[in-house]
Motif scaffolding. Structure first.
Motif, PDB file in Angstrom:
ATOM      1  N   LYS A 173      -1.352  -9.096   6.619  1.00 38.53           N
ATOM      2  CA  LYS A 173      -1.182  -8.313   5.396  1.00 38.53           C
ATOM      3  C   LYS A 173       0.285  -7.977   5.200  1.00 38.53           C
ATOM      4  CE  LYS A 173      -5.776  -6.297   5.898  1.00 38.53           C
ATOM      5  NZ  LYS A 173      -6.574  -5.078   5.974  1.00 38.53           N
ATOM      6  N   THR A 174       0.848  -8.493   4.132  1.00 33.48           N
ATOM      7  CA  THR A 174       2.253  -8.268   3.837  1.00 33.48           C
ATOM      8  C   THR A 174       2.412  -7.833   2.405  1.00 33.48           C
ATOM      9  OG1 THR A 174       2.551 -10.560   3.177  1.00 33.48           O
ATOM     10  CG2 THR A 174       2.971 -10.047   5.487  1.00 33.48           C
ATOM     11  N   GLY A 175       3.636  -7.366   2.095  1.00 33.80           N
ATOM     12  CA  GLY A 175       3.936  -7.034   0.711  1.00 33.80           C
ATOM     13  C   GLY A 175       3.449  -5.653   0.343  1.00 33.80           C
ATOM     14  N   ASN A 176       3.551  -5.370  -0.939  1.00 36.97           N
ATOM     15  CA  ASN A 176       3.193  -4.055  -1.453  1.00 36.97           C
ATOM     16  C   ASN A 176       1.681  -3.922  -1.547  1.00 36.97           C
ATOM     17  OD1 ASN A 176       3.043  -1.640  -2.714  1.00 36.97           O
ATOM     18  ND2 ASN A 176       4.371  -2.185  -4.431  1.00 36.97           N
ATOM     19  N   GLN A 177       1.097  -3.006  -0.809  1.00 38.25           N
ATOM     20  CA  GLN A 177      -0.345  -2.843  -0.799  1.00 38.25           C
ATOM     21  C   GLN A 177      -0.769  -1.479  -1.332  1.00 38.25           C
ATOM     22  OE1 GLN A 177      -1.781  -3.819   3.140  1.00 38.25           O
ATOM     23  NE2 GLN A 177      -0.218  -5.366   3.379  1.00 38.25           N
ATOM     24  N   SER A 178       0.151  -0.734  -1.893  1.00 36.63           N
ATOM     25  CA  SER A 178      -0.167   0.611  -2.377  1.00 36.63           C
ATOM     26  C   SER A 178      -1.069   0.540  -3.600  1.00 36.63           C
ATOM     27  CB  SER A 178       1.117   1.355  -2.740  1.00 36.63           C
ATOM     28  OG  SER A 178       0.817   2.551  -3.422  1.00 36.63           O
ATOM     29  N   SER A 179      -2.111   1.402  -3.604  1.00 38.82           N
ATOM     30  CA  SER A 179      -3.026   1.411  -4.753  1.00 38.82           C
ATOM     31  C   SER A 179      -2.369   2.011  -5.991  1.00 38.82           C
ATOM     32  CB  SER A 179      -4.289   2.210  -4.394  1.00 38.82           C
ATOM     33  OG  SER A 179      -3.949   3.545  -4.117  1.00 38.82           O
ATOM     34  N   GLY A 180      -1.212   2.640  -5.846  1.00 32.81           N
ATOM     35  CA  GLY A 180      -0.546   3.244  -6.988  1.00 32.81           C
ATOM     36  C   GLY A 180       0.403   2.315  -7.714  1.00 32.81           C
ATOM     37  N   THR A 181       0.618   1.121  -7.180  1.00 34.90           N
ATOM     38  CA  THR A 181       1.571   0.191  -7.776  1.00 34.90           C
ATOM     39  C   THR A 181       0.968  -0.480  -9.000  1.00 34.90           C
ATOM     40  OG1 THR A 181       2.449  -0.226  -5.577  1.00 34.90           O
ATOM     41  CG2 THR A 181       3.052  -1.784  -7.303  1.00 34.90           C
ATOM     42  N   GLN A 218     -10.340  -2.086  -3.615  1.00 38.54           N
ATOM     43  CA  GLN A 218     -10.017  -1.540  -2.306  1.00 38.54           C
ATOM     44  C   GLN A 218      -9.423  -2.618  -1.388  1.00 38.54           C
ATOM     45  OE1 GLN A 218     -11.911  -2.178   0.813  1.00 38.54           O
ATOM     46  NE2 GLN A 218     -12.833  -3.913  -0.277  1.00 38.54           N
ATOM     47  N   LEU A 219      -9.322  -3.850  -1.893  1.00 39.50           N
ATOM     48  CA  LEU A 219      -8.707  -4.931  -1.127  1.00 39.50           C
ATOM     49  C   LEU A 219      -7.182  -4.773  -1.152  1.00 39.50           C
ATOM     50  CD1 LEU A 219     -10.828  -7.972  -2.413  1.00 39.50           C
ATOM     51  CD2 LEU A 219     -10.981  -6.888  -0.166  1.00 39.50           C
ATOM     52  N   PRO A 220      -6.486  -5.301  -0.154  1.00 34.91           N
ATOM     53  CA  PRO A 220      -5.020  -5.209  -0.133  1.00 34.91           C
ATOM     54  C   PRO A 220      -4.385  -6.247  -1.054  1.00 34.91           C
ATOM     55  CG  PRO A 220      -5.805  -6.356   1.817  1.00 34.91           C
ATOM     56  CD  PRO A 220      -7.025  -5.907   1.088  1.00 34.91           C
ATOM     57  N   PHE A 221      -3.581  -5.795  -2.019  1.00 32.33           N
ATOM     58  CA  PHE A 221      -2.865  -6.693  -2.924  1.00 32.33           C
ATOM     59  C   PHE A 221      -1.429  -6.854  -2.433  1.00 32.33           C
ATOM     60  CE2 PHE A 221      -6.032  -7.190  -6.132  1.00 32.33           C
ATOM     61  CZ  PHE A 221      -6.769  -6.025  -6.109  1.00 32.33           C
ATOM     62  N   CYS A 222      -0.881  -8.059  -2.577  1.00 36.40           N
ATOM     63  CA  CYS A 222       0.439  -8.363  -2.015  1.00 36.40           C
ATOM     64  C   CYS A 222       1.404  -8.870  -3.092  1.00 36.40           C
ATOM     65  CB  CYS A 222       0.320  -9.438  -0.933  1.00 36.40           C
ATOM     66  SG  CYS A 222      -0.885  -9.067   0.331  1.00 36.40           S
ATOM     67  N   GLY A 223       2.646  -8.981  -2.690  1.00 38.37           N
ATOM     68  CA  GLY A 223       3.650  -9.668  -3.497  1.00 38.37           C
ATOM     69  C   GLY A 223       3.990  -8.968  -4.795  1.00 38.37           C
ATOM     70  N   SER A 224       4.223  -9.756  -5.836  1.00 37.58           N
ATOM     71  CA  SER A 224       4.724  -9.242  -7.110  1.00 37.58           C
ATOM     72  C   SER A 224       3.641  -8.591  -7.963  1.00 37.58           C
ATOM     73  CB  SER A 224       5.358 -10.379  -7.907  1.00 37.58           C
ATOM     74  OG  SER A 224       4.382 -11.356  -8.243  1.00 37.58           O
ATOM     75  N   ARG A 225       2.379  -8.793  -7.592  1.00 36.88           N
ATOM     76  CA  ARG A 225       1.257  -8.295  -8.394  1.00 36.88           C
ATOM     77  C   ARG A 225       1.289  -8.835  -9.815  1.00 36.88           C
ATOM     78  NH1 ARG A 225      -1.246  -2.540  -6.821  1.00 36.88           N
ATOM     79  NH2 ARG A 225      -1.151  -2.729  -4.575  1.00 36.88           N
ATOM     80  N   PRO A 283      -6.297 -14.183  -6.400  1.00 36.89           N
ATOM     81  CA  PRO A 283      -5.121 -14.824  -5.793  1.00 36.89           C
ATOM     82  C   PRO A 283      -4.073 -13.842  -5.277  1.00 36.89           C
ATOM     83  CG  PRO A 283      -5.708 -15.927  -7.836  1.00 36.89           C
ATOM     84  CD  PRO A 283      -6.533 -14.686  -7.762  1.00 36.89           C
ATOM     85  N   LEU A 284      -4.124 -12.581  -5.712  1.00 38.24           N
ATOM     86  CA  LEU A 284      -3.157 -11.587  -5.269  1.00 38.24           C
ATOM     87  C   LEU A 284      -3.577 -10.860  -3.995  1.00 38.24           C
ATOM     88  CD1 LEU A 284      -2.372  -9.903  -8.721  1.00 38.24           C
ATOM     89  CD2 LEU A 284      -1.353 -11.950  -7.726  1.00 38.24           C
ATOM     90  N   VAL A 285      -4.796 -11.114  -3.526  1.00 38.99           N
ATOM     91  CA  VAL A 285      -5.315 -10.431  -2.345  1.00 38.99           C
ATOM     92  C   VAL A 285      -4.745 -11.049  -1.079  1.00 38.99           C
ATOM     93  CG1 VAL A 285      -7.420  -9.852  -1.057  1.00 38.99           C
ATOM     94  CG2 VAL A 285      -7.420  -9.788  -3.557  1.00 38.99           C
ATOM     95  N   CYS A 286      -4.399 -10.183  -0.109  1.00 36.35           N
ATOM     96  CA  CYS A 286      -3.738 -10.634   1.116  1.00 36.35           C
ATOM     97  C   CYS A 286      -4.686 -11.268   2.130  1.00 36.35           C
ATOM     98  CB  CYS A 286      -3.038  -9.456   1.801  1.00 36.35           C
ATOM     99  SG  CYS A 286      -1.837  -8.626   0.761  1.00 36.35           S
ATOM    100  N   GLU A 287      -5.976 -11.043   2.004  1.00 36.83           N
ATOM    101  CA  GLU A 287      -6.902 -11.532   3.014  1.00 36.83           C
ATOM    102  C   GLU A 287      -7.841 -12.586   2.436  1.00 36.83           C
ATOM    103  OE1 GLU A 287      -8.560  -7.727   3.999  1.00 36.83           O
ATOM    104  OE2 GLU A 287     -10.326  -8.053   2.729  1.00 36.83           O
ATOM    105  N   ASP A 288      -8.604 -13.215   3.322  1.00 35.17           N
ATOM    106  CA  ASP A 288      -9.538 -14.266   2.925  1.00 35.17           C
ATOM    107  C   ASP A 288     -10.667 -13.673   2.074  1.00 35.17           C
ATOM    108  OD1 ASP A 288     -10.932 -16.663   2.771  1.00 35.17           O
ATOM    109  OD2 ASP A 288     -12.043 -16.269   4.616  1.00 35.17           O
ATOM    110  N   THR A 289     -10.891 -14.264   0.901  1.00 34.59           N
ATOM    111  CA  THR A 289     -11.911 -13.748  -0.021  1.00 34.59           C
ATOM    112  C   THR A 289     -13.047 -14.744  -0.219  1.00 34.59           C
ATOM    113  OG1 THR A 289     -10.694 -14.630  -1.931  1.00 34.59           O
ATOM    114  CG2 THR A 289     -10.221 -12.355  -1.275  1.00 34.59           C
ATOM    115  N   SER A 290     -13.163 -15.722   0.659  1.00 32.17           N
ATOM    116  CA  SER A 290     -14.166 -16.770   0.469  1.00 32.17           C
ATOM    117  C   SER A 290     -15.587 -16.206   0.473  1.00 32.17           C
ATOM    118  CB  SER A 290     -14.024 -17.850   1.544  1.00 32.17           C
ATOM    119  OG  SER A 290     -14.126 -17.271   2.843  1.00 32.17           O
TER     120      SER A 290
END
Length: 306
Positions: free
Chosen positions: A2-10, A165-172, A186-193
């Motif tokens: 899990k990398t990048g900005n994961q804040s729910s307020g972003t 509630q999933l972790p979102f990464c990168g530029s959003r 595609p913005l989620v940091c973990e496997d969503t299969s």
């Protein structure tokens, strides 16, 4: 990892629909025009059904619910897209994106289920006309509407709460013109299969089952209609059936192509074009296809104007 900005307020960023340079002004004007026509058409149909006692029947009660859903449906996406274009921004808040996702999925589910119930209404009216007042009583209609709104709202709430509630990464940066679950994954940091399998199952239940029920209902209806003698009754029934099937096909084919395809087969540009059909074109066409080919609605409109 899990990398990048994961804040729910972003905030999120929407790429938008207007990505064609010199064509932006024309596309913007076209979308605004279609939006205004869709809202006016649905409001007019709602008002006609409310004020004209001749339209106080189960068929038109269900149709009024469809107009209400369509009006809310198109208002969920277009106003934000228009305001972003005028303000020259692409931002949507986390909460705003969450609300938009919930409303869009909920209203889409409402329309899918309601179209199935509307086909059942036509099936009963044509194939079991003598039992129609009993099978489509006021209590039955109210129960169908409650089932439509409650089931779609619960389904949407579950999906919305899980996705956000999933972790979102990168530029959003969402490659879409509104917040939709397939464009958020595609913005989620973990496997969503595994969750994609859940979306597929949900899509099959909410979209495919009503669609199959509609096809079965109209197969029965057309069988009865073709056994009628040639005349105005047969012509009117065929006209009504084909009008409904046009709307149904346009809505279900486009939504099924979005919500039942694996994530790996999604193309953002294609998804946006398909989304235009079920989020803008269908709410625009519904009131006109269901009303302009209906003598009772046209009669109510002439009485209102005259």
């Amino acid at each position: 990892m899990k990398t990048g900005n994961q804040s729910s307020g972003t905030n999120f960023m929407l790429v938008g629909l207007f990505q064609y340079g010199s064509m932006n002004g024309f596309l913007f004007a076209a979308i605004v025009f279609l939006f205004l026509v869709a809202v006016l058409g649905n409001i007019t149909l709602l008002h006609l059904i409310r004020v004209d006692s001749r339209l106080h029947m189960p068929m038109y009660f269900l149709l009024s619910q469809l107009s209400l859903i369509d009006m809310m449906y198109i208002c969920t996406t277009v106003p934000k897209m228009v305001s972003n274009f005028l303000a020259n921004t692409k931002t949507i808040t986390f909460l705003g994106c969450e609300i938009q996702t919930f409303m869009f999925v909920s209203l889409g589910g409402c329309e899918a289920i309601l179209l199935g119930f509307m086909s059942y209404d036509r099936y009963v009216a044509i194939c079991h006309s003598l039992h129609y007042p009993v099978l489509m009583s006021k209590k039955t209609c109210f129960s169908l509407i409650m089932c439509t709104w409650c089931s779609s709202a619960v389904n949407s709430l579950i999906h919305t709460l899980y996705v956000f509630q999933l972790p979102f990464c990168g530029s959003r940066l969402i490659n879409h013109f509104f917040c939709e679950i397939p464009s958020l994954l595609p913005l989620v940091c973990e496997d969503t299969s595994h969750y994609e399998d859940t979306i597929l199952l949900s899509g099959l239940i909410i979209l495919l089952l009503p669609f199959l029920a509609i096809l079965a209902s109209y197969a029965q209806v057309l069988t009865v209609v073709f056994q009628m003698r040639l005349g105005t009754g047969r012509t009117k029934a065929l006209s009504t059936c084909f009008s409904h099937l046009i709307v149904v096909s346009l809505f279900y084919v486009t939504t099924l192509s979005t919500y039942t395809r694996p994530h790996s087969l999604h193309d953002p540009a294609q998804d946006k074009m398909v989304a235009v059909f079920y989020s803008i074109v269908t709410p625009l066409l519904n009131p006109f296809i269901y009303s302009l080919r209906n003598k009772e609605v046209l009669g109510a409109l002439s009485r209102l104007l005259g």
